[in-house]
Motif scaffolding. Structure first.
Motif, short mmCIF file in Angstrom:
data_model
loop_
_atom_site.label_atom_id
_atom_site.label_comp_id
_atom_site.label_asym_id
_atom_site.label_seq_id
_atom_site.Cartn_x
_atom_site.Cartn_y
_atom_site.Cartn_z
N ALA A 104 0.91 -1.23 0.08
CA ALA A 104 0.17 -0.19 0.03
C ALA A 104 0.73 1.35 0.20
O ALA A 104 0.23 2.32 0.07
N SER A 105 2.06 1.19 -0.10
CA SER A 105 3.05 2.45 -0.24
C SER A 105 4.44 2.09 -1.00
O SER A 105 4.54 0.80 -0.93
N GLY A 106 5.05 3.01 -1.12
CA GLY A 106 6.27 2.96 -1.86
C GLY A 106 6.91 4.28 -2.38
O GLY A 106 6.44 5.29 -1.90
N GLY A 165 8.89 5.98 -7.69
CA GLY A 165 7.94 5.04 -8.55
C GLY A 165 8.99 3.80 -8.97
O GLY A 165 9.89 3.48 -8.14
N GLY A 166 8.45 2.85 -9.65
CA GLY A 166 9.10 1.60 -10.08
C GLY A 166 8.67 0.31 -9.40
O GLY A 166 9.16 -0.50 -9.38
N ALA A 167 7.69 0.68 -8.21
CA ALA A 167 7.33 -0.48 -7.34
C ALA A 167 6.26 -1.31 -8.31
O ALA A 167 5.29 -0.73 -8.97
N THR A 168 6.11 -2.41 -8.11
CA THR A 168 5.27 -3.38 -8.51
C THR A 168 4.09 -3.67 -7.57
O THR A 168 4.37 -4.32 -6.55
N VAL A 169 2.85 -3.39 -7.99
CA VAL A 169 1.92 -3.64 -6.97
C VAL A 169 0.72 -4.35 -7.45
O VAL A 169 0.55 -4.34 -8.66
N ALA A 170 -0.03 -4.92 -6.46
CA ALA A 170 -1.12 -5.83 -7.16
C ALA A 170 -2.39 -5.16 -6.77
O ALA A 170 -2.50 -4.92 -5.50
N LEU A 171 -3.11 -5.20 -7.70
CA LEU A 171 -4.45 -4.52 -7.67
C LEU A 171 -5.69 -5.61 -7.40
O LEU A 171 -5.82 -6.21 -8.57
N THR A 172 -6.59 -5.64 -6.70
CA THR A 172 -7.49 -6.73 -6.45
C THR A 172 -8.82 -6.12 -6.54
O THR A 172 -9.09 -4.82 -5.94
N TYR A 204 2.79 7.24 -1.27
CA TYR A 204 4.17 7.60 -1.75
C TYR A 204 4.84 8.28 -0.49
O TYR A 204 4.51 9.18 0.14
N LEU A 205 6.10 7.47 -0.40
CA LEU A 205 6.99 7.88 0.69
C LEU A 205 8.33 8.17 0.10
O LEU A 205 8.71 7.77 -0.75
#
Length: 341
Positions: A182-184, A188-195, A253-254
């Motif tokens: 839920a954060s990154g 950018g460049g983080a791979t996240v899963a959206l369900t 975004y952190l």
């Protein structure tokens, strides 16, 4: 008595197979024996009065003259009835849209002149414009999800509703449930899963209004996306499909953590030394390592973490902190040998 006079026929056109009920107006119709469409007699007719006849057109082609015959003769006026071909629908663009309707669709085919109705799944289009004999622009009405047969009706009849090219697919609106992680990093460049649900056919994934660097639709309930760069803070994540745009899901975004000091910055090789780490953006610390060895820690504030140094070999070792934004650059902690006995 004078021969009958035909003044008008309404409607003045109909499909080539015939079957159109028309009203013929004029004078001298009493005792009419024949109504003809060109050379063909009407399928049937009724003399309503001396000035009106109701007739059913036979099959035909092109423009023909309508005449009425009585014992006094046959009308000589040129009152045309035009046979028109049935419309044919061959292509829709786009072929899908939301159940809420409102999609502007271009219908391509033939015989569209004089179109009176456009329907989708039996529901009239919200509006439509006949651009030419081969093109209509229509706005889809609200409809339940699934395939809806599209038809065009003209004086020539109704188009082919069973053709595979004559279906519009109503897609349900997508919905999002979770974003993991839920954060990154703001980089950018983080791979996240959206369900979520109804994610098939996704055309866009957005993080705070910025398009994802890339995304893959894995199934109707999952999308894998790569985060774009963005400023620090919480943003709304949305998915757009032919069914519309989803509800927003949260992503934070952190800023990458920065280490400023270790106090103390040295200690014995055995475990147990409490080290205070100061820096910035340490709130979401998930891991502290001395080299490759994880250490127990407590987040005191956004700028301070206390750590229990783990056992290790004598000499310098890099200390790093990992948060949802990534891993910091290391600071050096030195393990010193115990004094000899």
């Amino acid at each position: 008595m004078a021969a009958p006079v035909v003044a008008s026929v309404s409607p003045s056109q109909g499909p080539a197979p015939g079957g159109t009920t028309v009203t013929v107006t004029g004078t001298g119709f009493t005792g009419a024996t024949t109504v003809r469409f060109g050379a063909k007699p009407a399928t049937s007719f009724t003399v309503d009065s001396s000035t009106q006849i109701t007739a059913v057109s036979p099959s035909g082609a092109g423009s023909v003259n309508l005449t009425v015959t009585t014992s006094q003769g046959t009308s000589i006026q040129q009152v045309p009835f035009t046979y028109v071909t049935s419309p044919s629908l061959t292509h829709l663009t786009p072929t899908q849209g939301p159940v809420s309707g409102g999609t502007t669709v271009t219908l391509t085919g033939t015989g569209f002149t004089g179109a009176t109705t456009v329907t989708l799944g039996g529901v009239p289009a919200t509006s439509f414009t006949v651009n030419s004999a081969t093109q209509i622009t229509a706005v889809t009405p609200p409809h339940t999800g699934g395939a809806a047969a599209v038809t065009v009706t003209t004086p020539g009849g109704t188009s082919n509703p069973d053709s595979p090219s004559a279906y519009f697919f109503y897609a349900a609106s997508p919905s999002l449930a979770t974003v993991t992680p839920a954060s990154g990093s703001t980089a950018g460049g983080a791979t996240v899963a959206l369900t979520g649900n109804d994610l098939l056919g996704a055309t866009a994934v957005s993080f705070g209004g910025v398009a994802a660097t890339s995304f893959t639709v894995n199934s109707a309930s999952q999308i894998t996306a790569v985060t774009p760069p963005h400023a620090t803070g919480a943003v709304a994540v949305t998915v757009t499909t032919p069914g519309g745009t989803s509800n927003p899901a949260g992503y934070v975004y952190l800023t990458l953590p920065t280490l400023l000091s270790l106090v103390p910055d040295q200690g014995p090789a055995h475990a147990g030394t409490v080290v205070t780490v100061t820096g910035t953006d340490l709130t979401t610390t998930t891991e502290v390592r001395f080299g490759s060895t994880p250490a127990a820690f407590t987040v005191v504030s956004p700028t301070q973490v206390t750590v229990v140094a783990p056992v290790g070999a004598d000499g310098p070792v890099g200390v790093t902190i990992t948060t949802g934004a990534g891993t910091s650059s290391p600071l050096t902690y030195t393990r010193i040998p115990s004094p000899g006995i």
